[in-house]
Design an enzyme around this catalytic site. Structure first.
Site, PDB file in Angstrom:
ATOM      1  N   HIS A 135      28.405  16.604  -3.909  1.00 32.39           N
ATOM      2  CA  HIS A 135      28.875  15.236  -3.632  1.00 32.39           C
ATOM      3  C   HIS A 135      29.774  15.122  -2.405  1.00 32.39           C
ATOM      4  O   HIS A 135      30.209  14.030  -2.050  1.00 32.39           O
ATOM      5  CB  HIS A 135      29.558  14.623  -4.868  1.00 32.39           C
ATOM      6  N   CYS A 165      42.565  15.011  -6.664  1.00 29.91           N
ATOM      7  CA  CYS A 165      43.270  15.444  -7.871  1.00 29.91           C
ATOM      8  C   CYS A 165      44.765  15.297  -7.686  1.00 29.91           C
ATOM      9  O   CYS A 165      45.483  14.925  -8.600  1.00 29.91           O
ATOM     10  CB  CYS A 165      42.958  16.906  -8.175  1.00 29.91           C
TER      11      CYS A 165
HETATM   12  N1  PLP Z   1      37.024  22.980  -3.814  1.00 33.30           N
HETATM   13  C1  PLP Z   1      37.422  22.141  -2.856  1.00 33.30           C
HETATM   14  C2  PLP Z   1      37.981  22.699  -1.584  1.00 33.30           C
HETATM   15  C3  PLP Z   1      37.311  20.759  -3.036  1.00 33.30           C
HETATM   16  O1  PLP Z   1      37.713  19.927  -2.077  1.00 33.30           O
HETATM   17  C4  PLP Z   1      36.770  20.275  -4.247  1.00 33.30           C
HETATM   18  C5  PLP Z   1      36.680  18.818  -4.513  1.00 33.30           C
HETATM   19  O2  PLP Z   1      37.585  18.061  -4.241  1.00 33.30           O
HETATM   20  C6  PLP Z   1      36.360  21.205  -5.224  1.00 33.30           C
HETATM   21  C7  PLP Z   1      36.504  22.552  -4.969  1.00 33.30           C
HETATM   22  C8  PLP Z   1      35.781  20.764  -6.524  1.00 33.30           C
HETATM   23  O3  PLP Z   1      34.458  20.325  -6.362  1.00 33.30           O
HETATM   24  P1  PLP Z   1      33.792  19.348  -7.456  1.00 33.30           P
HETATM   25  O4  PLP Z   1      34.404  18.001  -7.253  1.00 33.30           O
HETATM   26  O5  PLP Z   1      32.327  19.391  -7.125  1.00 33.30           O
HETATM   27  O6  PLP Z   1      34.072  19.927  -8.797  1.00 33.30           O
END
Ligand code: PLP
Length: 392
Positions: A206, A330
């Site tokens: 996404h 987050c």
């Molecule tokens: N790792 C990084 C650097 C991210 O920016 C994100 C998403 O914000 C994730 C992992 C997590 O990915 P997902 O939203 O597909 O769980």
């Protein structure tokens, strides 16, 4: 005072991207006539299997991997967890020490914390004031028990790009596994896992105009990992559960589209981003860039505005039709200052006065100009309010 036109200007492409129309089109048959379970032997099942395997091949090829080295997951978070926890538990006999950077995504940091409660020791590698890891700091923290190092390719909040190749050189000599979170970098930078010398790498759909809930972990052949989910034998028994076929097909299509246009998108986005940066710096006092100016993703601007609270700025911009964020999706909404900013040596107040703009395929020069008209006005308003407020 002239009111700005309420126009939706989305500048939060690092949080998520809209699904590309070609991706949506590719997914639709797998939500209707091609509805089979890929584990079934009949025609419907084999149609679905074909879609999943084609996506796997496209993604593997795009990162220089073999399709047998790709494990599909339900996103970047799961890929990070599978890499960190799966590799730690799978290699426990060799040692119990892990290293990660202080600016990792919470998916990696929280996975490490869960391992600490299972007897693993975890150290963090610091970053400098510009948000970049120094490989020498990593070398100093290595122990003979170190089994895994996890350093992200590009940071989600400040967009800084880490020296992955230098780090992998150090780790290869010592036969220590190297995981790289490439969720934010892959949409913008060419990635060849062999050239980078990484053993494990996480990807998410996404962030690159694919659907949510799909991701992948590259695990170099021969790297031992144990599954997080137990059940059926899907994904080489490393990820049990019926595959999310439409989402994986969409992920594959999104990567196919990405490979055709990434270079061009990067040039265009960088130009717009630089225009926005120059405009902001010349129109607004007491503000500046967080993170290295050059070693950063082409679409990322993370800026501090002294005497302004980032959350208030995000809300006021939203009221005027501009969507941005205080950092990671987050981290926003939480009252804690960003761990990334703190790791760079910012004070909690400086960390809280920062905002992230991330540009994407839909961003236009017209939008950049509109933001340059709206933002300075809001900053003046918030600063005059904060003159008597808590950030003054
Ligand atoms: N790792 C990084 C650097 C991210 O920016 C994100 C998403 O914000 C994730 C992992 C997590 O990915 P997902 O939203 O597909 O769980």
């Amino acid at each position: 005072m002239e009111m700005a036109k309420k126009k939706a200007i989305y500048l939060d492409y690092a949080a998520t991207t809209p699904v590309d129309p070609q991706v949506l089109e590719a997914m639709i048959p797998y939500l209707s006539e091609k509805f089979g379970n890929p584990s079934s032997l009949h025609r419907e099942g084999q149609d679905a299997r074909g879609g999943v395997e084609k996506a796997r091949e496209v993604i593997a090829k795009a990162i220089g991997a073999d399709s047998r080295e790709m494990i599909f997951t339900a996103g970047g978070t799961e890929a990070d967890n599978l890499a960190v926890i799966g590799a730690a538990l799978g290699n426990r006999k060799k040692g119990n020490h892990l290293l990660t950077s202080a600016i990792e995504h919470s998916a990696v940091l929280a996975a490490c914390r869960s391992l600490q409660s299972q007897g693993f020791e975890v150290d963090q590698i610091p970053v400098d004031g510009s948000g970049v890891v120094n490989p020498e700091d990593l070398v100093r923290r290595l122990r003979k028990e170190t089994i895994l190092v996890s350093v992200m390719h590009a940071n989600n909040e400040i967009g800084t790009i880490q020296p992955i190749k230098e780090i992998s050189g150090v780790l290869r000599e010592r036969e220590i596994l190297f995981h790289v979170d490439a969720v934010q970098s892959f949409p913008h930078l060419p990635i060849d896992v062999r050239e980078l010398g990484v053993d494990l790498a996480s990807f998410s759909s996404h962030k690159l105009y694919g659907p949510k809930g799909a991701g992948a972990l590259y695990a170099r052949q021969g790297v031992k990992i144990v599954p997080l989910l137990h059940g059926g034998e899907q994904e080489g028994s490393l990820r049990a559960g019926t595959e999310n076929v439409p989402a994986l097909v969409g992920f594959g299509k999104a990567v196919e589209v990405l490979m055709k246009r990434r270079e061009e998108d990067t040039l265009r986005t960088r130009e717009l981003r630089d225009e926005l940066l120059e405009g902001i710096l010349s129109a607004i006092d007491h503000c500046g860039l967080n993170g290295d100016r050059m070693r950063r993703l082409p679409n990322n601007l993370n800026l501090f505005f002294d005497f302004v609270e980032g959350e208030s700025l995000v809300i006021h911009l939203d009221l005027e039709g501009v969507s941005c964020s205080t950092g990671s999706a987050c981290a926003s909404g939480s009252v804690e200052p960003s761990h990334v900013m703190l790791a760079m040596g910012k004070t909690p107040i400086q960390a809280r006065s920062s905002v992230r703009f991330t540009l994407g395929r839909g961003t236009t020069m017209e939008e950049v100009k509109a933001v340059l008209e709206i933002l300075p006005r809001i900053i003046v308003r918030l600063r005059s309010a904060s003159a008597t407020g808590r950030l003054a």
